[in-house]
Design a protein around this motif. Structure first.
Motif, short mmCIF file in Angstrom:
data_model
loop_
_atom_site.label_atom_id
_atom_site.label_comp_id
_atom_site.label_asym_id
_atom_site.label_seq_id
_atom_site.Cartn_x
_atom_site.Cartn_y
_atom_site.Cartn_z
N GLY B 230 1.06 -1.75 0.30
CA GLY B 230 -0.05 -0.43 0.19
C GLY B 230 1.07 1.69 -0.37
O GLY B 230 1.84 0.74 0.12
N PRO B 231 0.09 2.09 -0.09
CA PRO B 231 0.64 3.48 0.02
C PRO B 231 1.44 3.96 1.56
O PRO B 231 1.29 3.45 2.55
N ALA B 232 2.52 4.22 1.24
CA ALA B 232 3.69 4.55 2.30
C ALA B 232 2.69 5.82 3.27
O ALA B 232 1.17 6.33 2.87
N SER B 233 3.04 5.53 4.81
CA SER B 233 1.82 6.37 5.65
C SER B 233 3.37 7.48 6.17
O SER B 233 4.18 6.77 6.86
N VAL B 234 2.78 8.83 5.98
CA VAL B 234 4.42 9.42 6.85
C VAL B 234 3.69 10.47 7.62
O VAL B 234 2.33 11.15 7.70
N LEU B 235 4.52 10.27 8.78
CA LEU B 235 3.93 11.13 9.85
C LEU B 235 5.01 12.69 9.91
O LEU B 235 6.30 12.59 10.16
N VAL B 236 3.56 13.89 9.67
CA VAL B 236 4.74 14.91 9.82
C VAL B 236 4.40 15.82 11.34
O VAL B 236 3.35 15.74 12.43
N ALA B 237 6.14 15.72 11.66
CA ALA B 237 5.47 16.03 13.50
C ALA B 237 6.59 17.59 14.00
O ALA B 237 7.66 16.50 13.96
N PRO B 238 6.09 18.25 13.75
CA PRO B 238 7.37 18.97 13.20
C PRO B 238 7.29 19.98 14.89
O PRO B 238 6.85 20.03 15.61
N THR B 239 8.64 20.57 15.27
CA THR B 239 8.35 21.73 16.69
C THR B 239 7.87 22.92 15.94
O THR B 239 6.52 22.93 14.85
N TRP B 240 7.46 23.72 17.06
CA TRP B 240 6.25 24.96 16.95
C TRP B 240 7.81 25.36 16.90
O TRP B 240 9.24 26.46 17.22
N GLY B 241 6.51 27.10 16.84
CA GLY B 241 7.49 28.72 16.33
C GLY B 241 8.51 28.89 15.25
O GLY B 241 8.19 28.13 14.30
N ARG B 242 9.06 29.37 15.72
CA ARG B 242 10.37 29.56 13.91
C ARG B 242 10.44 29.03 13.22
O ARG B 242 10.74 29.29 12.10
N ASN B 243 11.15 28.10 13.84
CA ASN B 243 12.02 27.52 13.56
C ASN B 243 10.90 25.67 13.09
O ASN B 243 11.34 25.16 12.08
N GLY B 244 9.75 26.27 13.08
CA GLY B 244 8.88 25.41 12.62
C GLY B 244 8.97 24.73 11.25
O GLY B 244 8.37 25.72 11.03
N LEU B 245 8.32 23.46 11.03
CA LEU B 245 8.42 23.21 9.43
C LEU B 245 7.05 24.27 9.13
O LEU B 245 7.15 23.91 8.07
N LEU B 257 2.76 15.13 -1.21
CA LEU B 257 2.76 13.78 -0.28
C LEU B 257 1.06 13.24 -0.82
O LEU B 257 0.71 12.17 -1.18
N LEU B 258 0.19 14.27 -0.60
CA LEU B 258 -0.59 14.91 -0.55
C LEU B 258 -1.62 13.92 -1.84
O LEU B 258 -2.51 12.80 -2.07
N ASP B 259 -1.05 14.68 -2.07
CA ASP B 259 -1.65 14.69 -4.18
C ASP B 259 -1.07 12.89 -4.75
O ASP B 259 -2.23 12.91 -5.81
N ALA B 260 -0.03 12.39 -3.44
CA ALA B 260 0.59 11.37 -4.46
C ALA B 260 0.13 10.24 -4.13
O ALA B 260 0.31 9.15 -4.17
N GLY B 261 -1.04 10.82 -2.85
CA GLY B 261 -2.18 9.93 -2.84
C GLY B 261 -1.40 8.85 -0.89
O GLY B 261 -2.13 8.41 -0.54
N LEU B 262 0.02 9.67 -1.05
CA LEU B 262 0.29 8.72 -0.04
C LEU B 262 -0.79 9.30 1.87
O LEU B 262 -1.23 10.39 1.41
N THR B 263 -0.79 8.24 2.46
CA THR B 263 -1.32 8.75 4.10
C THR B 263 -0.67 9.91 4.88
O THR B 263 0.47 9.41 4.64
N VAL B 264 -0.95 10.79 5.19
CA VAL B 264 -0.87 11.86 5.84
C VAL B 264 -1.27 11.99 7.12
O VAL B 264 -2.35 12.18 7.54
#
Lengths: 228, 423
Positions: B230-245, B257-264
């Motif tokens: 199946g499609p890969a599952s990606v966990l997006v877990a950034p920090t907060w504040g100025r350096n946050g993704l 990632l979403l357009d490619a159908g991956l689980t995010v």
């Protein structure tokens, strides 16, 4: 209250200055020469205070210069209480506190009574009236030597600016600007004063110029390294 | 007799004194402002502290106090409390969170109390009486929590494998001891001590208690291994504040990632909804149409970690948890982090976490964003990546999975030393 302060701090100085002025007059027979001697004596007496004042000020400048980048950094990223606490820790780690800036008040506080006493004495000293000295017809009145325009305030200001130029050579633009402003105020306020008083401050400024030249020549102003 | 005024006289100063005068005026104004601000905060502290101070245990002296800011640190304190109880060591556990599960761990030797948050907690902590106080909260004697005169020894428990360079400046300077988990942390703390001239702390290498807790939890958890076609599952877990993704790149990094159908699954830092709710709200609005996007706002990250193949993050402590606990790769977005106001800005070298990003996965540039689905696919299947992670973990986290007894040993040593010094 003001009268009491005057009685405690100013009156004894005025008496002492008056004594020096009269003694110098007795010695030279000229009030012009006596004022020059009084100015020199006054400046020599104040020399240690100046030295101390500059030492304190230089130390303050050195600390502020060293801490400035970190202070700016903290101001850019912290606000409110957090900023206050971070700055307080920065000062603490550098053995500094903004209250130390107030130490500069002490030498100034010591000088102010001298200034008040001298100014009070010479701006209304009756024996100067009608006394000639060199180019000046009357030490008790403005000189009016340039067709009614007073010459001595400009001489005094030239000496002041020259002294300031030497003094601020290695300092910041802010320090230089401050010096020019002081010289300007000086000129405006003294322009209409009796020439005896202006003579006193001209000699004082020349003394200051000589002092700053000596410091510049020695390549140093009084400095104290900031304790880590 | 004489007519003169002070302002006029002050005008008669020579250049040195004139300049001095300005400095004095500036100094007086600055100092007055600084002192008034200090007074204001002090008054606030006294008033609010007095209003909210209801803890019934404040007059007692305690041998050992553990302080937790809240339930998010339970994973660091639970193993310690369990071990202390096992050894029969009396302990007072204080927390600022009425929902902290640590409050339920009271026993014959362990006492627990919620001391509230903010001023109430600070006032309580600043008047604490104890031989030893251990906390995960940084900034002792810098921010609101001061060193109490009644506490003989303060210890900080580091609860992450990073060298803490992205903590706020002065975070550890006024602790007596810091319990660390690797040489990189020792190096950074020593360098900061030397640069600032602060007292040399006891740095005790015990490992990371938090990983003990997490490892135990993992034992009974189904962990996703491989994508099973199946499609890969990606966990997006950034920090907060100025350096946050999320703040820096927002939807731009998520759309490919979403357009490619991956689980995010996007799991914002717990501080994000508090400190930057507009960032989260904006993103949720922009990406609402994607059915393959999940938002995980639960307090526990472990389920989301276990259910994913790859993590996408930035310079956040969670990337090492993911790599070290699950041995799965982390994609980090390369950028020059803003070090202002952080410990990192006083370091003459790059913080540890910036130097090991390629060991736990791969660093991305903005140009890689469009190729993200391919990158995720290749990393998710990489055995080399797993080996590199294991190697880094062995070098950076001492006693992985068995730190608790060592931390408690260190606590006992500190307590014995305080007792000996007091005797």
């Amino acid at each position: 209250m003001v009268e009491l302060l005057h009685l405690i701090f100013i009156a004894p100085l005025e008496t002492a200055l008056l004594w020096v002025l009269r003694s110098a007059y007795a010695l030279t027979g000229s009030y012009g020469a006596a004022i020059i001697l009084l100015s020199l004596a006054f400046n020599i007496l104040l020399l240690p205070f100046y030295y101390y004042a500059e030492t304190v000020q230089n130390r303050e400048r050195a600390v502020q210069k060293r801490l400035a980048p970190k202070v700016e950094e903290f101001r850019a990223v912290f606000t409110g209480q957090e900023r206050y606490m971070m700055l307080r820790t920065l000062y603490r780690q550098n053995g500094y506190h903004p209250v130390y800036a107030l130490r500069s008040l002490l030498p100034l506080a010591m000088q102010v009574p001298f200034f008040i006493a001298t100014f009070g004495l010479l701006s209304s000293f009756a024996p100067l009236n009608g006394q000639p000295f060199l180019l000046f017809a009357d030490l008790g009145r403005p000189d009016g030597l340039l067709g009614g325009v007073n010459l001595m305030p400009f001489v005094m200001t030239a000496a002041n600016l020259a002294s300031g130029l030497v003094y601020t050579r290695s300092l910041t633009r802010r320090d230089r600007t401050q010096t020019w402003i002081v010289a300007g105020i000086f000129l405006v306020l003294l322009y209409g004063s009796p020439v005896g008083l202006v003579l006193y401050w001209t000699v004082s400024n020349l003394f200051s110029l000589a002092k700053n030249c000596v410091y510049a020549q020695l390549g140093r102003r009084p400095r104290m390294e900031f304790a880590q | 007799m004489f007519k003169h005024s002070l302002p006029l006289v002050v005008g008669y100063l020579d250049p040195g004194t004139g300049s001095l005068l300005f400095s004095v005026i500036m100094g007086v104004v600055t100092t007055a402002y600084f002192l008034l601000k200090g007074l204001y905060y002090k008054v606030l502290g006294v008033v609010f502290g007095a209003l909210g101070w209801k803890s019934p245990v404040h007059e007692e002296e305690h041998p050992l106090v553990l302080y937790s800011e809240g339930r998010q640190y339970f994973s660091s304190f639970q193993p310690l409390l369990a071990e202390l109880e096992r050894r029969g060591r009396p302990c007072l556990f204080l927390t600022s969170d009425p929902e902290d599960p640590g409050l339920q761990l009271a026993s014959g030797t362990i006492r627990t109390a919620c001391i509230g948050a903010g001023h109430a907690a600070w006032r309580r902590l600043n008047t604490l009486k104890a031989d030893l106080c251990l906390m995960t909260t940084p900034g002792l004697d810098v921010l609101q929590i001061k060193r109490s005169k009644g506490v003989a020894h303060y210890a900080h428990l580091i609860h992450a494998p990073t060298d803490k360079a992205f903590n706020r400046a002065f975070s550890f300077d006024y602790f007596d001891s810091v319990l660390v988990c690797g040489d990189h942390q020792v190096r950074t703390l020593r360098v900061l001590e030397q640069r600032r001239g602060t007292k040399a702390k006891d740095l005790i290498d015990c490992g990371c208690v938090y990983y003990d807790f997490m490892k135990e939890r993992l034992a009974g958890l189904p962990v996703r291994q491989g994508q099973g076609g199946g499609p890969a599952s990606v966990l997006v877990a950034p920090t907060w504040g100025r350096n946050g993704l999320l703040r820096r790149y927002g939807a731009r990094i998520l759309r490919p990632l979403l357009d490619a159908g991956l689980t995010v699954t996007v799991r914002p830092h717990p501080q994000s909804p508090i400190s930057e709710p507009e960032v989260i709200a904006d993103l949720r609005g922009q990406l609402a149409a994607y059915p393959n996007l999940r938002w995980d706002l639960s307090s526990d990250p472990i389920q989301a970690m276990a259910a994913s193949d790859v993590m996408l993050s930035d310079i956040s402590g969670v990337i090492f948890d993911y790599a070290f606990l699950f041995e799965k790769p982390v994609l980090t977005v390369a950028f020059t982090p803003d070090k202002r106001g952080m410990e990192a800005s006083d370091l003459p070298y790059e913080p540890w976490e910036l130097t090991v990003l390629d060991s736990i996965g791969r660093q991305l540039n903005e140009e890689d964003f469009d190729r993200l689905p391919d990158i995720v696919a290749s990393m998710a299947a990489s055995d080399e990546s797993r080996a590199a992670i294991r190697d880094l973990r062995a070098r950076s986290v001492s006693h992985f999975g068995s730190a608790t007894p060592r931390v408690v040993d260190a606590i006992e040593t500190m307590l014995d030393r305080v007792k000996a010094e007091r005797a």
